[in-house]
Design a protein around this motif. Structure first.
Motif, mmCIF file in Angstrom:
data_model
loop_
_atom_site.group_PDB
_atom_site.id
_atom_site.type_symbol
_atom_site.label_atom_id
_atom_site.label_comp_id
_atom_site.label_asym_id
_atom_site.label_seq_id
_atom_site.Cartn_x
_atom_site.Cartn_y
_atom_site.Cartn_z
ATOM 1 N N SER A 232 0.845 -1.195 0.000
ATOM 2 C CA SER A 232 0.000 0.000 0.000
ATOM 3 C C SER A 232 0.877 1.240 0.000
ATOM 4 O O SER A 232 2.112 1.155 0.007
ATOM 5 C CB SER A 232 -0.909 0.001 1.242
ATOM 6 O OG SER A 232 -0.140 0.261 2.410
ATOM 7 N N LYS A 233 0.246 2.384 0.036
ATOM 8 C CA LYS A 233 0.988 3.648 0.101
ATOM 9 C C LYS A 233 1.754 3.771 1.415
ATOM 10 O O LYS A 233 2.650 4.608 1.540
ATOM 11 C CB LYS A 233 0.028 4.825 -0.053
ATOM 12 C CG LYS A 233 -0.731 4.855 -1.380
ATOM 13 C CD LYS A 233 0.185 5.094 -2.559
ATOM 14 C CE LYS A 233 -0.618 5.208 -3.866
ATOM 15 N NZ LYS A 233 0.270 5.396 -5.044
ATOM 16 N N ASN A 234 1.388 2.943 2.385
ATOM 17 C CA ASN A 234 2.078 2.963 3.678
ATOM 18 C C ASN A 234 3.319 2.077 3.689
ATOM 19 O O ASN A 234 4.076 2.085 4.662
ATOM 20 C CB ASN A 234 1.131 2.504 4.790
ATOM 21 C CG ASN A 234 -0.029 3.450 4.973
ATOM 22 O OD1 ASN A 234 0.120 4.667 4.873
ATOM 23 N ND2 ASN A 234 -1.216 2.899 5.235
ATOM 24 N N THR A 235 3.518 1.300 2.619
ATOM 25 C CA THR A 235 4.687 0.414 2.547
ATOM 26 C C THR A 235 5.908 1.221 2.124
ATOM 27 O O THR A 235 5.885 1.905 1.108
ATOM 28 C CB THR A 235 4.446 -0.722 1.537
ATOM 29 O OG1 THR A 235 3.245 -1.412 1.879
ATOM 30 C CG2 THR A 235 5.611 -1.692 1.541
ATOM 31 N N ARG A 236 6.970 1.126 2.910
ATOM 32 C CA ARG A 236 8.202 1.845 2.582
ATOM 33 C C ARG A 236 9.090 1.033 1.641
ATOM 34 O O ARG A 236 9.690 1.579 0.710
ATOM 35 C CB ARG A 236 8.959 2.168 3.870
ATOM 36 C CG ARG A 236 10.366 2.728 3.693
ATOM 37 C CD ARG A 236 10.393 4.054 2.979
ATOM 38 N NE ARG A 236 11.732 4.651 3.058
ATOM 39 C CZ ARG A 236 12.150 5.643 2.278
ATOM 40 N NH1 ARG A 236 11.332 6.162 1.371
ATOM 41 N NH2 ARG A 236 13.362 6.126 2.415
ATOM 42 N N CYS A 263 5.454 -1.834 -6.814
ATOM 43 C CA CYS A 263 6.362 -0.848 -6.221
ATOM 44 C C CYS A 263 6.233 0.503 -6.914
ATOM 45 O O CYS A 263 6.220 1.556 -6.263
ATOM 46 C CB CYS A 263 7.800 -1.347 -6.297
ATOM 47 S SG CYS A 263 8.137 -2.718 -5.171
ATOM 48 N N GLU A 265 3.606 1.605 -8.619
ATOM 49 C CA GLU A 265 2.264 2.124 -8.354
ATOM 50 C C GLU A 265 2.156 2.749 -6.967
ATOM 51 O O GLU A 265 1.476 3.773 -6.785
ATOM 52 C CB GLU A 265 1.251 0.987 -8.480
ATOM 53 C CG GLU A 265 -0.189 1.394 -8.193
ATOM 54 C CD GLU A 265 -1.137 0.213 -8.250
ATOM 55 O OE1 GLU A 265 -2.289 0.371 -7.787
ATOM 56 O OE2 GLU A 265 -0.737 -0.865 -8.744
ATOM 57 N N ASN A 266 2.860 2.163 -5.990
ATOM 58 C CA ASN A 266 2.716 2.617 -4.605
ATOM 59 C C ASN A 266 3.946 3.345 -4.070
ATOM 60 O O ASN A 266 4.024 3.640 -2.880
ATOM 61 C CB ASN A 266 2.409 1.416 -3.709
ATOM 62 C CG ASN A 266 1.058 0.800 -3.987
ATOM 63 O OD1 ASN A 266 0.034 1.290 -3.531
ATOM 64 N ND2 ASN A 266 1.053 -0.295 -4.760
ATOM 65 N N ASP A 267 4.894 3.652 -4.953
ATOM 66 C CA ASP A 267 6.120 4.358 -4.574
ATOM 67 C C ASP A 267 6.861 3.621 -3.454
ATOM 68 O O ASP A 267 7.172 4.179 -2.398
ATOM 69 C CB ASP A 267 5.811 5.792 -4.147
ATOM 70 C CG ASP A 267 7.090 6.641 -4.054
ATOM 71 O OD1 ASP A 267 8.093 6.281 -4.699
ATOM 72 O OD2 ASP A 267 7.065 7.657 -3.320
ATOM 73 N N VAL A 268 7.154 2.353 -3.692
ATOM 74 C CA VAL A 268 7.814 1.489 -2.718
ATOM 75 C C VAL A 268 9.249 1.214 -3.176
ATOM 76 O O VAL A 268 9.500 1.011 -4.365
ATOM 77 C CB VAL A 268 7.037 0.163 -2.570
ATOM 78 C CG1 VAL A 268 7.791 -0.822 -1.672
ATOM 79 C CG2 VAL A 268 5.644 0.422 -2.019
#
Length: 461
Positions: A232-236, A263, A265-268
């Motif tokens: 998710s967007k909360n994943t670093r 990665c 898509e969610n900026d990971v």
């Protein structure tokens, strides 16, 4: 908690964990520090000065320090809370037990043969030439250039050796520097279990939130729908390893594409441990950094030890774009600052080895793998496929022991062979209770001797 370990040795000592013999949950029973509490230790955990008695007071076995009055008071061992759940690394325990019982060590992944002379000769000459003082913090220029050239040959990517590479004391330090340099307390990091045990320890030291996705036998394939539900967007970051220790799995192009898509898509970020990249047997290794849009969000981690049978040299490195390598470099500066100077010059020579070296390496390891795999099958193990690394995971349940720890204890004491219980590679140890790991990074005589002992002394139940 684990600090840098292969095979990577580390020290994890706690007096606050109760271990239960023959329990697959032996590393996860935590009790608070209490100077009067008694510590139960199974005979299997027989390292350091801890007694093998069924119950031993902690105070009875503390290191003694001479007081000014000549007495020797006992002091309880102390450890930070973030390290409480971790104990002496399983590799240290197994190697100690192998010596104690005269067992053949197919547990810890270090070769019992030496690395190539053409590399060692350069190290010797560098020492003689006086290259013995601190190296430049992020690597001697010759090694950085050699790493960049090898990375370009393997991936097609061109990196700046002066700005996008940091040399570390083994890949375990590269992992630690990456996590400590780029992960903040509370950041979510996804790992794939089973995993190399330093991952959990170092993430815990960084205060990360660990989210685990389990790869399951027989093929340990990526459960993509589960991954999609977790990212998710909360994943670093996602911390991954291919070829994969302990299973020998190699992530396919399709799996890597799916990880990359999530990665982007969610900026990971991705931290990709690729120390076994030259030990790929069934398919070609692919660096996830080489996929479209991924270099800018990937730290690629690697080392010299596995490929050149020089695990004791502890030469590793991280490759990443400048906006990521900065954090890695900062952490490295305050972990070890610099890495062995003469060994760096030798590592540069190693990385310039011709392709024929790697071809012979794979040929040699494929022969060793065949000896072990066919031998384990003939003994009665259910052997799972291994496409890379020098490890094989098997199902031990045909032999009637209740879990992996009990089986490995029996294997050492009654059969004279060492394997690694895989429950230590899971957040939930019960997920690995049926599996053990063997290594084939040994000479052929050793492998045949180990198989012979198992055929003679290990019976199905």
């Amino acid at each position: 908690m684990l600090l840098p370990s292969c095979i990577r040795p580390s020290f994890r000592i706690t007096t606050t964990t109760t271990f239960y013999k023959h329990s697959s949950h032996w590393r996860h029973h935590i009790t608070p520090i209490n100077h009067s509490r008694r510590l139960s230790v199974p005979t299997f955990i027989n390292s350091a000065s801890i007694s093998t008695a069924s119950s031993t007071t902690v105070e009875d076995h503390q290191p003694s320090v001479m007081a000014q009055d000549g007495s020797t008071p006992h002091h309880p061992l102390q450890v930070a809370k973030r390290l409480e759940k971790f104990k002496t690394t399983i590799f240290t325990q197994m190697s100690s037990l192998a010596i104690e019982h005269g067992a053949i060590n197919l547990g810890q992944g270090f070769p019992n043969f030496d690395g190539p002379d053409f590399v060692k000769d350069v190290a010797i000459q560098a020492i003689k030439d006086g290259k013995n003082q601190y190296a430049r913090g992020f690597g001697v220029p010759d090694l950085n250039s050699a790493i960049a050239a090898r990375f370009h040959k393997d991936t097609g990517l061109t990196v700046d050796p002066e700005k996008e590479i940091t040399v570390t004391s083994g890949c375990t330090e590269a992992i630690a520097a990456t996590i400590l340099g780029l992960i903040n307390p509370g950041d979510e990091v996804i790992v794939f279990a089973p995993f190399y045990d330093s991952y959990e320890a170092t993430l815990s030291m960084a205060g990360a939130k660990i989210t685990c996705i389990t790869l399951r036998p027989p093929d340990f394939s990526l459960p993509i729908e589960e991954l999609k539900s977790k990212v998710s967007k909360n994943t670093r970051a996602i911390l991954m390893n291919t070829p994969h220790n302990p299973t020998g799995k190699m992530f396919t192009r399709e799996e890597l594409d799916q990880i990359a898509s999530l990665c982007i898509e969610n900026d990971v970020l991705v931290f990709s441990d690729e120390v076994y990249d030259k030990l790929s047997f069934e398919m070609d290794h692919i660096s996830i950094a080489s996929l479209p849009g991924m270099y800018e969000r990937t730290v690629t981690l690697n080392s010299l030890g596995k490929t050149f049978s020089l695990t004791g040299w502890k030469i590793g490195w991280a490759i990443a774009p400048t906006h990521l390598i900065w954090g890695v470099k900062q952490a490295h500066s305050y972990l070890t600052f610099a890495t062995s100077t003469p060994m760096q010059y030798a590592a540069a020579a190693a990385l310039r080895a011709p392709d024929s070296y790697y071809e012979e390496l794979r040929k040699d390891y494929k022969a060793k793998k065949e000896i072990l795999v066919e031998g384990l099958k003939s003994v009665g193990f259910n052997v799972y496929p291994s496409s890379g690394t020098y490890f094989v995971v098997v199902d031990h349940t045909p032999f009637g022991l209740p879990n992996d720890v009990a089986f490995c204890e029996y294997l050492i004491k009654e059969v004279g062979v060492v394997a690694i219980p895989t429950s230590v590679f899971y957040l939930d140890p019960s997920e690995g209770k049926n599996l053990v790991r063997f290594t084939f990074c040994k000479d052929e005589e050793t492998l045949r001797s180990a198989v012979g002992r198992m055929k003679e002394r290990l019976a199905r139940k």
